[in-house]
Every structure is written in structure tokens, then in C-alpha cells.
Write an enzyme that holds these catalytic residues in place. Structure first.
Site, mmCIF file in Angstrom:
data_model
loop_
_atom_site.group_PDB
_atom_site.id
_atom_site.type_symbol
_atom_site.label_atom_id
_atom_site.label_comp_id
_atom_site.label_asym_id
_atom_site.label_seq_id
_atom_site.Cartn_x
_atom_site.Cartn_y
_atom_site.Cartn_z
ATOM 1 N N SER A 18 0.798 -1.212 0.127
ATOM 2 C CA SER A 18 0.089 0.271 -0.078
ATOM 3 C C SER A 18 0.888 1.001 0.183
ATOM 4 C CB SER A 18 -1.001 0.107 1.049
ATOM 5 O OG SER A 18 -1.904 1.172 1.115
ATOM 6 N N HIS A 45 -2.579 -1.116 -3.225
ATOM 7 C CA HIS A 45 -4.006 -0.355 -3.023
ATOM 8 C C HIS A 45 -3.871 0.752 -3.924
ATOM 9 C CE1 HIS A 45 -4.543 -2.051 1.302
ATOM 10 N NE2 HIS A 45 -4.725 -2.766 0.489
ATOM 11 N N ASP A 138 -4.162 -4.755 6.093
ATOM 12 C CA ASP A 138 -4.457 -6.012 4.933
ATOM 13 C C ASP A 138 -3.162 -6.677 4.465
ATOM 14 O OD1 ASP A 138 -5.888 -6.880 2.772
ATOM 15 O OD2 ASP A 138 -5.366 -5.333 1.601
#
Length: 198
Positions: A18, A45, A138
Site C-alpha cells: 500500500s 492499494h 491488509d
């Protein structure tokens, strides 16, 4: 910190990240040698509902095509795939891709956990999972699923990552994860894939 194992040659590598992960990805993919033929599937992401140029950016780094897979497309050797924006990317039992518009997981669509968990079910011990810089948790649960399936779990060292929350979450969950800098991850992946340019 676990020493990094050198298991059998993997059949797939899944990578998640991310915030801050693009720099690490650039290191991992820089000028990949022709003999690096293990397919790599990446979830980064991305901003929602905006066209992504990630494939073009990473293709320039890797010196080979990088693209978003289509639903039901087989996972092919030597390819680098990136999850499209606004879809979860999964790997099904027939080693084909599946795209899902289910609700976000960990506030993320695409979600790293979704890719990692589905890939662990398909590839088991022949899978390598790599989790890079990021500001959320995540990917930690998905990396644990890879580890539990007998695969290799690799985490970017928190001190090497622009954002350490994602690596720290994975280290807390994964008992046997290898913790390496982005440069060391690249070298390890090249060794696992049988390249002499590690």
C-alpha cells in the site's frame, strides 16, 4: 528473525503493498532477467474509481509486459499481473484468475488478503507471498494463510519500509516470516526462481 528458507522452486509469487510500496516494487522488479519465469501477481492499494497506470509504470521498471488479468484468464509463466482498481483479484482452483466486486475487505478493493488467501488454497507450499510497505493491516491474515499452507512468507523489514504498519502487522501474525529489505527480497526471489543474477 527467521532465516529465509530455500524451498522447491515456487509456482507463483504474490505481492501486496500500500502506501510507500511502489518504491519497494520498483526495486523488486528492476530489469528482471529472462530466466525469471515464475508468474508474479501484485495487489497494490489504488485510488477508487480512477483509471490505473500501475501496469505501465511497473512494465517500464521490469523491462517486460505487466498487465491487468481478465476474468477466467489462466495464470501464465513469465507474466507479471496487477489487480485492477475496484476489483478483488482471486486465483481459482483451475489456476485461472477471478475478478470480484464484493465489498471492500480491510477497507480495500482490491484486498491483499483476498488474493493471498485464494492463492494459498491453489498453490500451497509452491507459493511465495511478499508483503511490502503500507499503512493498514491488509495482507497480514493472507500471508499467515500462505505460511499455514506451507508456502514462504516474506515481509519487508519495517525499518526499510516507508510505512511500517503493514509489515509490523504481518510479523506479529506470521511466526516464520522472513524479514528482509526490498533489495534482499529481490535477491531472494531471484534465487528461488533459479536465476544466477541474484
Amino acid at each position: 528473525m527467521e532465516p529465509c528458507p530455500t524451498p522447491v522452486r515456487p509456482e507463483a509469487i504474490v505481492v501486496g503493498g500500500s502506501a510507500g510500496a511502489l518504491n519497494a516494487l520498483s526495486t523488486l522488479l528492476a530489469d528482471l532477467p529472462d530466466e525469471f519465469t515464475v508468474p508474479m501477481v501484485i495487489v497494490l492499494h489504488l485510488p477508487r474509481r480512477k483509471p490505473s497506470v500501475l501496469a505501465e509504470v511497473l512494465s517500464a521498471k521490469a523491462g517486460r509486459p505487466v498487465r491487468e488479468p481478465q476474468d477466467k484468464e489462466p495464470v501464465s509463466s513469465s507474466m507479471i499481473y496487477v489487480a485492477p482498481a475496484d476489483y478483488h483479484l482471486l486465483i481459482d482452483q483451475g489456476r485461472t484468475f477471478a475478478l470480484s466486486v464484493d465489498e471492500p475487505v480491510n477497507f480495500s478493493l482490491p484486498s491483499i488478503d483476498v488474493l493471498f488467501e485464494s492463492a494459498a488454497d491453489v498453490f500451497g507450499a509452491r507459493l511465495v507471498g511478499v508483503l511490502l510497505s503500507g499503512a493498514s493491516a491488509d495482507g497480514a491474515r493472507g500471508l499467515k494463510a500462505i505460511e499455514d499452507a506451507g508456502g514462504t512468507a516474506i515481509v519487508q523489514a519495517p525499518e526499510d519500509a516507508a510505512m511500517s504498519a503493514m509489515p509490523n502487522a504481518a510479523i506479529a501474525l506470521c511466526e516464520h516470516a522472513c524479514v528482509l529489505s526490498a533489495k534482499e527480497i529481490r535477491e531472494h526471489l531471484l534465487r528461488l526462481a533459479g536465476s544466477d543474477r541474484a
